[in-house]
Motif scaffolding. Structure first.
Motif, PDB file in Angstrom:
ATOM      1  N   ASP A   1     -19.350  96.698  50.624  1.00  0.00           N
ATOM      2  CA  ASP A   1     -18.411  95.773  50.336  1.00  0.00           C
ATOM      3  C   ASP A   1     -17.481  96.428  49.365  1.00  0.00           C
ATOM      4  OD1 ASP A   1     -19.349  93.691  52.290  1.00  0.00           O
ATOM      5  OD2 ASP A   1     -20.252  92.890  50.618  1.00  0.00           O
ATOM      6  N   ASN A   2     -16.057  96.533  49.733  1.00  0.00           N
ATOM      7  CA  ASN A   2     -15.104  96.987  48.638  1.00  0.00           C
ATOM      8  C   ASN A   2     -14.215  95.795  48.333  1.00  0.00           C
ATOM      9  OD1 ASN A   2     -16.037  99.685  48.382  1.00  0.00           O
ATOM     10  ND2 ASN A   2     -15.437 100.160  50.525  1.00  0.00           N
ATOM     11  N   VAL A   3     -14.075  95.307  47.472  1.00  0.00           N
ATOM     12  CA  VAL A   3     -13.407  94.258  46.931  1.00  0.00           C
ATOM     13  C   VAL A   3     -12.191  94.804  45.764  1.00  0.00           C
ATOM     14  CG1 VAL A   3     -13.124  91.843  46.045  1.00  0.00           C
ATOM     15  CG2 VAL A   3     -14.940  92.586  47.608  1.00  0.00           C
ATOM     16  N   THR A   4     -11.001  94.352  46.028  1.00  0.00           N
ATOM     17  CA  THR A   4     -10.013  94.571  44.895  1.00  0.00           C
ATOM     18  C   THR A   4      -9.232  93.194  44.563  1.00  0.00           C
ATOM     19  OG1 THR A   4      -9.347  96.844  46.072  1.00  0.00           O
ATOM     20  CG2 THR A   4      -7.670  95.839  44.640  1.00  0.00           C
ATOM     21  N   VAL A   5      -9.360  93.120  43.235  1.00  0.00           N
ATOM     22  CA  VAL A   5      -8.893  91.892  42.753  1.00  0.00           C
ATOM     23  C   VAL A   5      -7.733  92.215  41.808  1.00  0.00           C
ATOM     24  CG1 VAL A   5      -9.128  89.828  41.428  1.00  0.00           C
ATOM     25  CG2 VAL A   5     -11.294  90.835  42.635  1.00  0.00           C
ATOM     26  N   ARG A   6      -6.490  91.734  42.131  1.00  0.00           N
ATOM     27  CA  ARG A   6      -5.226  92.300  41.537  1.00  0.00           C
ATOM     28  C   ARG A   6      -4.366  90.789  41.064  1.00  0.00           C
ATOM     29  NH1 ARG A   6      -1.106  92.751  45.453  1.00  0.00           N
ATOM     30  NH2 ARG A   6      -1.983  92.711  47.456  1.00  0.00           N
ATOM     31  N   ASP A   7      -3.425  91.221  40.117  1.00  0.00           N
ATOM     32  CA  ASP A   7      -2.727  90.383  39.562  1.00  0.00           C
ATOM     33  C   ASP A   7      -1.168  90.413  40.364  1.00  0.00           C
ATOM     34  OD1 ASP A   7      -0.862  88.766  38.052  1.00  0.00           O
ATOM     35  OD2 ASP A   7      -0.853  89.760  36.302  1.00  0.00           O
ATOM     36  N   ALA A   8      -0.752  89.362  40.905  1.00  0.00           N
ATOM     37  CA  ALA A   8       0.428  89.526  41.638  1.00  0.00           C
ATOM     38  C   ALA A   8       1.514  88.594  41.088  1.00  0.00           C
ATOM     39  CB  ALA A   8      -0.093  89.317  43.154  1.00  0.00           C
ATOM     40  N   ARG A   9       1.556  88.554  40.188  1.00  0.00           N
ATOM     41  CA  ARG A   9       2.723  87.505  39.549  1.00  0.00           C
ATOM     42  C   ARG A   9       3.961  88.307  39.445  1.00  0.00           C
ATOM     43  NH1 ARG A   9       0.694  86.150  33.734  1.00  0.00           N
ATOM     44  NH2 ARG A   9      -1.190  87.045  34.617  1.00  0.00           N
ATOM     45  N   ASP A  10       5.173  87.491  39.531  1.00  0.00           N
ATOM     46  CA  ASP A  10       6.519  87.718  39.249  1.00  0.00           C
ATOM     47  C   ASP A  10       6.798  88.872  38.125  1.00  0.00           C
ATOM     48  OD1 ASP A  10       6.820  86.502  41.674  1.00  0.00           O
ATOM     49  OD2 ASP A  10       7.803  84.901  40.938  1.00  0.00           O
ATOM     50  N   ASP A  11       7.620  89.541  38.161  1.00  0.00           N
ATOM     51  CA  ASP A  11       7.797  90.221  36.783  1.00  0.00           C
ATOM     52  C   ASP A  11       8.609  89.501  35.789  1.00  0.00           C
ATOM     53  OD1 ASP A  11       6.782  92.698  38.079  1.00  0.00           O
ATOM     54  OD2 ASP A  11       8.611  93.483  38.687  1.00  0.00           O
ATOM     55  N   ARG A  12       9.528  88.624  36.285  1.00  0.00           N
ATOM     56  CA  ARG A  12      10.089  87.873  35.279  1.00  0.00           C
ATOM     57  C   ARG A  12      10.090  86.342  35.539  1.00  0.00           C
ATOM     58  NH1 ARG A  12      14.263  92.279  36.657  1.00  0.00           N
ATOM     59  NH2 ARG A  12      13.967  93.464  34.978  1.00  0.00           N
ATOM     60  N   THR A  13      10.359  85.600  34.736  1.00  0.00           N
ATOM     61  CA  THR A  13      10.482  84.358  34.957  1.00  0.00           C
ATOM     62  C   THR A  13      11.164  83.599  33.698  1.00  0.00           C
ATOM     63  OG1 THR A  13       9.244  82.080  35.155  1.00  0.00           O
ATOM     64  CG2 THR A  13       8.366  83.520  33.330  1.00  0.00           C
ATOM     65  N   VAL A  14      11.806  82.402  33.976  1.00  0.00           N
ATOM     66  CA  VAL A  14      12.676  81.634  33.047  1.00  0.00           C
ATOM     67  C   VAL A  14      11.559  80.753  31.985  1.00  0.00           C
ATOM     68  CG1 VAL A  14      14.394  80.067  32.610  1.00  0.00           C
ATOM     69  CG2 VAL A  14      14.260  81.545  34.584  1.00  0.00           C
ATOM     70  N   ALA A  15      11.981  80.766  30.717  1.00  0.00           N
ATOM     71  CA  ALA A  15      11.126  79.922  29.761  1.00  0.00           C
ATOM     72  C   ALA A  15      12.077  79.480  28.782  1.00  0.00           C
ATOM     73  CB  ALA A  15       9.982  80.974  29.239  1.00  0.00           C
ATOM     74  N   GLY A  16      11.555  78.406  28.282  1.00  0.00           N
ATOM     75  CA  GLY A  16      12.426  77.564  27.336  1.00  0.00           C
ATOM     76  C   GLY A  16      11.297  77.047  26.332  1.00  0.00           C
ATOM     77  N   ILE A  17      11.791  76.685  25.044  1.00  0.00           N
ATOM     78  CA  ILE A  17      11.217  75.822  24.352  1.00  0.00           C
ATOM     79  C   ILE A  17      11.998  74.608  23.645  1.00  0.00           C
ATOM     80  CG2 ILE A  17      10.146  75.652  21.806  1.00  0.00           C
ATOM     81  CD1 ILE A  17       9.563  78.625  22.295  1.00  0.00           C
ATOM     82  N   LEU A  18      11.567  73.633  23.784  1.00  0.00           N
ATOM     83  CA  LEU A  18      12.177  72.241  23.302  1.00  0.00           C
ATOM     84  C   LEU A  18      11.416  71.775  22.095  1.00  0.00           C
ATOM     85  CD1 LEU A  18      12.878  70.242  26.535  1.00  0.00           C
ATOM     86  CD2 LEU A  18      14.526  71.830  25.205  1.00  0.00           C
ATOM     87  N   GLY A  19      12.118  71.125  21.198  1.00  0.00           N
ATOM     88  CA  GLY A  19      11.397  70.707  19.838  1.00  0.00           C
ATOM     89  C   GLY A  19      12.222  69.866  18.938  1.00  0.00           C
ATOM     90  N   GLY A  20      11.589  68.953  18.077  1.00  0.00           N
ATOM     91  CA  GLY A  20      12.376  68.278  17.094  1.00  0.00           C
ATOM     92  C   GLY A  20      11.399  67.858  16.056  1.00  0.00           C
ATOM     93  N   GLY A  21      12.049  67.241  15.101  1.00  0.00           N
ATOM     94  CA  GLY A  21      10.977  66.881  13.973  1.00  0.00           C
ATOM     95  C   GLY A  21      11.634  65.489  13.143  1.00  0.00           C
ATOM     96  N   LEU A  22      10.821  65.086  12.351  1.00  0.00           N
ATOM     97  CA  LEU A  22      11.370  63.862  11.581  1.00  0.00           C
ATOM     98  C   LEU A  22      10.968  64.171  10.069  1.00  0.00           C
ATOM     99  CD1 LEU A  22       9.962  61.001  13.745  1.00  0.00           C
ATOM    100  CD2 LEU A  22      12.562  61.773  13.394  1.00  0.00           C
ATOM    101  N   LYS A  23      11.696  63.563   9.054  1.00  0.00           N
ATOM    102  CA  LYS A  23      11.373  63.582   7.784  1.00  0.00           C
ATOM    103  C   LYS A  23      11.434  62.298   7.077  1.00  0.00           C
ATOM    104  CE  LYS A  23      12.970  68.514   6.618  1.00  0.00           C
ATOM    105  NZ  LYS A  23      14.172  68.848   5.565  1.00  0.00           N
ATOM    106  N   TYR A  24      10.409  61.968   6.349  1.00  0.00           N
ATOM    107  CA  TYR A  24      10.402  60.655   5.547  1.00  0.00           C
ATOM    108  C   TYR A  24      10.085  60.981   4.155  1.00  0.00           C
ATOM    109  CZ  TYR A  24       9.137  55.920   4.270  1.00  0.00           C
ATOM    110  OH  TYR A  24       9.271  54.577   3.668  1.00  0.00           O
ATOM    111  N   HIS A  25      11.060  60.535   3.264  1.00  0.00           N
ATOM    112  CA  HIS A  25      10.831  60.892   2.014  1.00  0.00           C
ATOM    113  C   HIS A  25      10.085  59.466   1.346  1.00  0.00           C
ATOM    114  CE1 HIS A  25      13.629  64.550   1.893  1.00  0.00           C
ATOM    115  NE2 HIS A  25      14.347  63.827   2.868  1.00  0.00           N
ATOM    116  N   VAL A  26       9.165  59.627   0.836  1.00  0.00           N
ATOM    117  CA  VAL A  26       8.115  58.692   0.253  1.00  0.00           C
ATOM    118  C   VAL A  26       8.589  58.599  -1.105  1.00  0.00           C
ATOM    119  CG1 VAL A  26       5.989  57.933  -0.374  1.00  0.00           C
ATOM    120  CG2 VAL A  26       6.353  59.311   1.761  1.00  0.00           C
ATOM    121  N   SER A  27       8.935  59.480  -1.895  1.00  0.00           N
ATOM    122  CA  SER A  27       9.445  59.737  -3.274  1.00  0.00           C
ATOM    123  C   SER A  27      10.596  60.807  -3.353  1.00  0.00           C
ATOM    124  CB  SER A  27       8.155  59.845  -4.164  1.00  0.00           C
ATOM    125  OG  SER A  27       7.736  61.009  -4.186  1.00  0.00           O
ATOM    126  N   PRO A  28      11.246  61.033  -4.434  1.00  0.00           N
ATOM    127  CA  PRO A  28      11.918  61.937  -4.574  1.00  0.00           C
ATOM    128  C   PRO A  28      11.201  63.575  -4.600  1.00  0.00           C
ATOM    129  CG  PRO A  28      12.844  60.500  -6.287  1.00  0.00           C
ATOM    130  CD  PRO A  28      11.294  60.119  -5.577  1.00  0.00           C
TER     131      PRO A  28
END
Length: 105
Positions: free
Chosen positions: A24-51
């Motif tokens: 048996d001869n078996v070839t396993v290969r990666d066939a993904r696209d060369d490029r893809t669109v990606a993004g990052i969403l984020g946010g945050g909160l600050k709460y001042h307990v004291s100065p």
């Protein structure tokens, strides 16, 4: 693209003395696209307990399409015509059949 080639050979005798010889001869290969669109969403909160002291909470999420794809190509090669002709059937799920005869159903 990355790939791996696996080569294997197995031989065994059937109960009637027939030889099964297969490669048996078996070839396993990666066939993904060369490029893809990606993004990052984020946010945050600050709460001042004291100065001089506070709490901060940040969160981020990565957005992208999973383009990973694995392709498996198999090329079995069985030596046919070995005498005596015979076959071995294993009642597994799925059923496995080994044969050295091209006329075996």
């Amino acid at each position: 693209m990355p790939s791996a080639i696996l080569k294997g050979n197995y031989q065994f005798l059937l109960t009637n003395g027939g030889l099964v010889n297969a490669t048996d001869n078996v070839t396993v290969r990666d066939a993904r696209d060369d490029r893809t669109v990606a993004g990052i969403l984020g946010g945050g909160l600050k709460y001042h307990v004291s100065p001089r002291w506070g709490i901060r909470l940040d969160a981020r999420v990565s957005l992208s399409k999973n383009t990973a794809s694995t392709v498996v190509d198999a090329a079995p090669n069985v030596t046919l015509g070995l005498l005596p002709a015979g076959r071995l059937v294993l009642n597994t799920d799925p059923t496995l059949q080994f044969s050295n005869n091209c006329r075996t159903p």
